[in-house]
Motif scaffolding. Structure first.
Motif, PDB file in Angstrom:
ATOM      1  N   SER A 447     -82.214  37.830 -53.805  1.00  0.00           N
ATOM      2  CA  SER A 447     -82.836  37.122 -54.944  1.00  0.00           C
ATOM      3  C   SER A 447     -83.481  35.812 -54.487  1.00  0.00           C
ATOM      4  O   SER A 447     -84.590  35.466 -54.911  1.00  0.00           O
ATOM      5  CB  SER A 447     -81.795  36.832 -56.031  1.00  0.00           C
ATOM      6  OG  SER A 447     -81.176  38.022 -56.457  1.00  0.00           O
ATOM      7  N   LEU A 450     -86.716  36.316 -52.495  1.00  0.00           N
ATOM      8  CA  LEU A 450     -87.894  36.626 -53.334  1.00  0.00           C
ATOM      9  C   LEU A 450     -88.690  35.368 -53.654  1.00  0.00           C
ATOM     10  O   LEU A 450     -89.912  35.397 -53.756  1.00  0.00           O
ATOM     11  CB  LEU A 450     -87.442  37.275 -54.642  1.00  0.00           C
ATOM     12  CG  LEU A 450     -87.454  38.802 -54.730  1.00  0.00           C
ATOM     13  CD1 LEU A 450     -86.944  39.246 -56.082  1.00  0.00           C
ATOM     14  CD2 LEU A 450     -88.838  39.371 -54.473  1.00  0.00           C
ATOM     15  N   LEU A 459     -92.286  40.804 -49.282  1.00  0.00           N
ATOM     16  CA  LEU A 459     -91.916  40.735 -50.697  1.00  0.00           C
ATOM     17  C   LEU A 459     -91.728  42.119 -51.322  1.00  0.00           C
ATOM     18  O   LEU A 459     -90.853  42.321 -52.164  1.00  0.00           O
ATOM     19  CB  LEU A 459     -92.975  39.957 -51.489  1.00  0.00           C
ATOM     20  CG  LEU A 459     -92.926  38.439 -51.333  1.00  0.00           C
ATOM     21  CD1 LEU A 459     -94.114  37.780 -52.016  1.00  0.00           C
ATOM     22  CD2 LEU A 459     -91.615  37.866 -51.899  1.00  0.00           C
ATOM     23  N   ILE A 462     -88.287  43.356 -50.330  1.00  0.00           N
ATOM     24  CA  ILE A 462     -87.227  42.541 -50.956  1.00  0.00           C
ATOM     25  C   ILE A 462     -87.161  42.845 -52.457  1.00  0.00           C
ATOM     26  O   ILE A 462     -86.076  42.962 -53.028  1.00  0.00           O
ATOM     27  CB  ILE A 462     -87.470  41.034 -50.707  1.00  0.00           C
ATOM     28  CG1 ILE A 462     -87.332  40.729 -49.212  1.00  0.00           C
ATOM     29  CG2 ILE A 462     -86.467  40.188 -51.487  1.00  0.00           C
ATOM     30  CD1 ILE A 462     -87.697  39.323 -48.831  1.00  0.00           C
ATOM     31  N   ALA A 463     -88.342  43.011 -53.076  1.00  0.00           N
ATOM     32  CA  ALA A 463     -88.389  43.313 -54.511  1.00  0.00           C
ATOM     33  C   ALA A 463     -87.703  44.652 -54.795  1.00  0.00           C
ATOM     34  O   ALA A 463     -87.023  44.809 -55.821  1.00  0.00           O
ATOM     35  CB  ALA A 463     -89.836  43.361 -54.997  1.00  0.00           C
ATOM     36  N   GLU A 466     -83.997  44.056 -54.827  1.00  0.00           N
ATOM     37  CA  GLU A 466     -83.641  43.377 -56.082  1.00  0.00           C
ATOM     38  C   GLU A 466     -83.623  44.392 -57.225  1.00  0.00           C
ATOM     39  O   GLU A 466     -82.726  44.400 -58.066  1.00  0.00           O
ATOM     40  CB  GLU A 466     -84.676  42.273 -56.371  1.00  0.00           C
ATOM     41  CG  GLU A 466     -84.482  41.551 -57.684  1.00  0.00           C
ATOM     42  CD  GLU A 466     -83.383  40.495 -57.641  1.00  0.00           C
ATOM     43  OE1 GLU A 466     -82.919  40.123 -58.733  1.00  0.00           O
ATOM     44  OE2 GLU A 466     -82.973  40.061 -56.545  1.00  0.00           O
TER      45      GLU A 466
END
Length: 585
Positions: A447, A450, A459, A462-463, A466
Motif C-alpha cells: 500500500s 503505491l 505500479l 503493485i496495484a 493491492e
C-alpha cells in the motif's frame, strides 16, 4: 574416457570418475559394449574391494564401490531432503515403481503370510476407514478384544471428523493441510493427558460445511476432557461454538494489531466490529448466471475414486467445483482436466518462493526496474542494489541473517551483526531514491509502495497485489514467511491481467476474513468479464452461491464419492435431493 557414465557428478576427470578409472579394474579406452560380463558386473555392482588409487588428484587407499551401490547410497537411500537442483539431475536417471517382491506393501513375505479372517496386515491398512471399522468389529477373538476396542475407537474418531474415505497406508506427504491437521487432532484426542493448551490454526480448512459440525464436536470433546482450546479461525460455524471470543483488527498489517472485542458470540453479533457486522450478512444466490460460450471437455476417467466421469467445464463463466472432502474434486480438476489443458493457470496454496532469497518484489518482477531506478538516480551500476550481487553484505552474503549449526538440534538463525538484517553493504545504503535507500524501499508495504513509485511498470504489479488484498505485505518480506492463502493471492496478482486464459483456483478463501470474500469474488468476476474461464474448487457457501455453473461431486468421500451429482446453475442445485451441498446453500 568418452564419458560413458552420463550422471554429471561422475563426469570425466571428476573425483568419482577417477575412482573407477584408476582402480586398476578397467581399460578406460575400451568400449562398454566390449566389456566381459565380469568387467561389466564389476563396474555396476562391485563392492567391498580394497584398492590403492593413484590419481592426478592424489594417492590413497580406498574401498571400491560399483556405480549402482554408490548412486543408491549417495542419492536414493540418503536421509533428508535433496536440493532442487540435485533432484532434477537424479530424476533423469530414476523412476519410481512398486516393488516386485512386496507389491508396494513394504512388508516381508513372512509378515504378509500372517492373516486374520483371511486378510493380512496390508489388506487391513489398504481398506477405507469406514470399511476397516466394519472388518475390525468382526474379529471375535477374546485375546484381541482390548486391541480391537482401542483401534476401532481411533478409526471411529477419524471417520467422525470426515476422513472415512482415507486408508491407513496413505503416505502422510500426500495429505492436504486440512487432512494433516485433522489427523493430528485425532492423535491428541486419544491422549490420556489433560490440562493441556491446544492451539489450532484454521482447523476448518478443506472442510465441507457438512463436516464442520464434526470438527466442532471434536473441539468440544477435547475441551471437556479438561483442556484449554485456542482456535484461530474465520469460519462462522466454528466461531459460533466458542465460549470466549477475541476479535483482532480493525484491518490487516499495520492497520491491525488491536483488540476490537472480547466476549461471547451473542455479544459479538451485536458489536459494531468488522467481524460482528459480517457474521450477520450472507451473499444472495446468483439468479442471473452468465451463459457459457461453449464447453471444455475431457475424456471419461476412473482415476482414484472417480466413477468413469467426464469434466465438462463451460467457457468464459465462473464454475465452482463442490462436494465433501474426498469426493474427487481435486482429482477431477488437477489430475484429469489439467492433463488435457496443461496451459491453464493454477493458483493454489503451494509455496511461491523459488529460493530462500525470494520476496514479493523479486517474484512479481519489479525488483529489476527498482534497481535500474536506483542506478539511474545515483549514476551507478544497478547490480549494486542486488543482495545477490555486488551490493550484498559480505558477512551474511545478502541473506540478512547468519545460521548457527547446533549439531543434533535445529540450527538457529540470528540477524546479521554487520548489516542488522538489511542485507546490503553500508556504502550501498548511502544511495537514495526520493529520500529512501534500497533497504527502506524493501521495507515499504504494498500500500505504501503505491504512493511512493511513479514508474507505470512497477505500479501495475503493485496495484495488482493491492487489488488481491495483500497490501499489508512488505516488498522485501521473505516468501517463506507467507501463509498458504497469502502465497495464493500473490500468485493471483502475478497472473491477474491476462486475457483468454483458463484459471484454476484451489480454495481461494483460505485465510480470508468474511469481509474479504466479496473482494475476492469481485476479482474473480472481473477475470471472467475479461473473457477468462475461471474454475474454483471451494467449500465456502458465499462463493458457491455466486457461481454461474456448479459441478457437485459426491455423495460422500472416498469410494462412496467420485460421481457427478449435479451440473448447472446454483438455483437449480437447490432442487437436488442427493446433494449435501444443496442443503447448505
Amino acid at each position: 574416457k568418452e564419458g560413458a557414465i552420463l550422471f554429471p557428478t561422475f563426469s570425466v576427470d571428476s573425483w568419482y570418475w577417477n575412482s573407477y578409472a584408476y582402480s586398476g579394474f578397467f581399460d578406460v579406452n575400451k568400449k562398454i559394449k566390449d566389456y566381459t560380463e565380469e568387467e561389466y558386473d564389476m563396474l555396476l555392482n562391485g563392492k567391498d574391494v580394497k584398492v590403492f588409487l593413484e590419481t592426478p588428484m592424489g594417492s590413497m587407499n580406498a574401498t571400491y564401490e560399483g556405480l549402482i551401490p554408490k548412486f543408491n547410497r549417495l542419492y536414493i537411500q540418503k536421509e533428508g531432503e535433496m536440493s532442487l537442483s540435485t533432484k532434477k539431475r537424479v530424476d533423469k536417471f530414476t523412476h519410481i515403481a512398486p516393488c516386485i517382491t512386496c507389491e508396494g506393501t513394504r512388508l516381508s513375505k513372512e509378515a504378509l503370510s500372517c492373516k486374520i479372517n483371511g486378510a493380512n496386515i496390508a489388506d487391513y491398512t489398504a481398506m477405507q476407514l469406514d470399511e476397516l471399522k466394519e472388518t475390525l468389529t468382526s474379529i471375535n477373538d477374546q485375546v484381541a478384544a482390548p486391541m480391537v476396542k482401542s483401534v476401532t475407537e481411533r478409526v471411529q474418531h477419524l471417520i467422525d471428523i470426515g476422513l472415512g474415505y482415507m486408508t491407513l497406508d496413505r503416505q502422510t506427504a500426500s495429505l492436504s493441510g486440512g487432512e494433516s491437521q485433522r489427523v493430528k487432532m485425532i492423535r491428541h484426542l486419544n491422549s490420556s493427558l489433560t490440562d493441556l493448551l491446544y492451539i489450532f490454526d484454521e482447523p476448518s480448512i478443506g472442510l465441507h460445511p457438512r463436516d464442520v459440525h464434526r470438527l466442532n464436536e471434536l473441539l468440544v470433546k477435547l475441551r471437556d476432557k479438561g483442556n484449554t482450546i485456542l482456535v484461530v479461525e474465520h469460519d462462522p460455524d466454528v466461531i459460533k461454538i466458542a465460549d470466549h471470543i477475541v476479535d483482532v483488527g480493525p484491518h490487516a498489517g499495520k492497520h491491525g494489531g488491536e483488540i476490537q472485542f472480547v466476549g461471547s458470540y451473542p455479544d459479538l453479533l451485536k458489536s459494531d466490529t468488522l467481524t460482528g457486522r459480517f457474521l450477520n450478512r450472507h451473499l444472495p444466490i446468483n439468479d442471473k448466471p452468465r451463459a457459457p460460450k461453449g464447453f471444455l471437455s475431457t475424456e471419461k476417467s476412473s482415476r482414484f475414486n472417480l466413477k468413469d466421469i467426464q469434466a465438462t467445464i463451460p467457457k468464459e463463466v465462473l464454475t465452482v467445483i463442490t462436494g465433501v472432502a474426498g469426493s474427487g474434486k481435486s482429482t477431477l480438476i488437477h489430475s484429469v482436466f489439467l492433463k488435457e489443458y496443461p496451459d491453464a493457470i493454477v493458483i493454489d496454496q503451494s509455496a511461491a518462493h523459488a529460493n530462500i532469497r525470494s520476496n514479493p518484489a523479486t517474484y512479481t518482477g519489479i525488483m529489476d526496474p527498482i534497481r535500474k531506478a536506483f542506478g539511474k538516480e545515483n549514476d551507478v551500476s544497478p547490480s549494486l542494489f542486488s543482495y545477490n550481487s555486488k551490493g550484498a553484505c559480505e558477512n551474511c552474503k545478502g541473506l540478512g541473517f547468519t545460521t548457527m549449526d547446533l549439531a543434533f538440534m535445529d540450527s538457529i538463525r540470528t540477524p546479521c551483526e554487520v548489516c542488522h538484517g538489511k542485507r546490503f553493504q553500508d556504502s550501498v545504503l548511502q544511495y537514495k531514491l526520493d529520500g529512501k535507500s534500497i533497504s527502506d524501499v524493501l521495507e515499504l508495504t504494498v500500500s505504501e509502495a503505491l504512493e511512493f513509485f511513479t514508474d507505470k511498470k512497477i505500479l501495475k504489479k503493485i496495484a495488482a497485489m493491492e487489488e488481491v488484498g495483500i497490501g499489508y505485505v512488505t516488498l522485501g518480506q521473505a516468501l517463506s514467511t507467507l501463509s498458504g492463502g497469502e502465497c495464493q493471492r500473490l500468485k493471483l496478482a502475478n497472473e491477474l491481467h491476462k486475457k483468454g486464459s483458463i484459471y484454476i483456483m484451489d480454495e481461494p478463501t483460505t485465510g480470508l476474513h468474511m469481509s474479504d470474500i466479496e473482494h475476492i469474488l469481485s476479482i474473480i468476476h472481473s477475470l471472467v468479464n475479461k473473457g477468462n474461464t475461471v474454475i474454483v474448487i471451494e467449500h465456502n457457501v458465499d462463493i458457491i452461491r455466486n457461481a454461474d455453473w456448479i459441478i457437485d461431486l459426491g455423495p460422500e468421500g472416498g469410494s462412496a464419492g467420485g460421481q457427478i451429482l449435479f451440473e448447472g446453475a446454483p438455483l437449480d442445485l437447490l432442487k437436488n435431493k442427493q446433494s449435501l451441498t444443496a442443503k447448505y446453500l
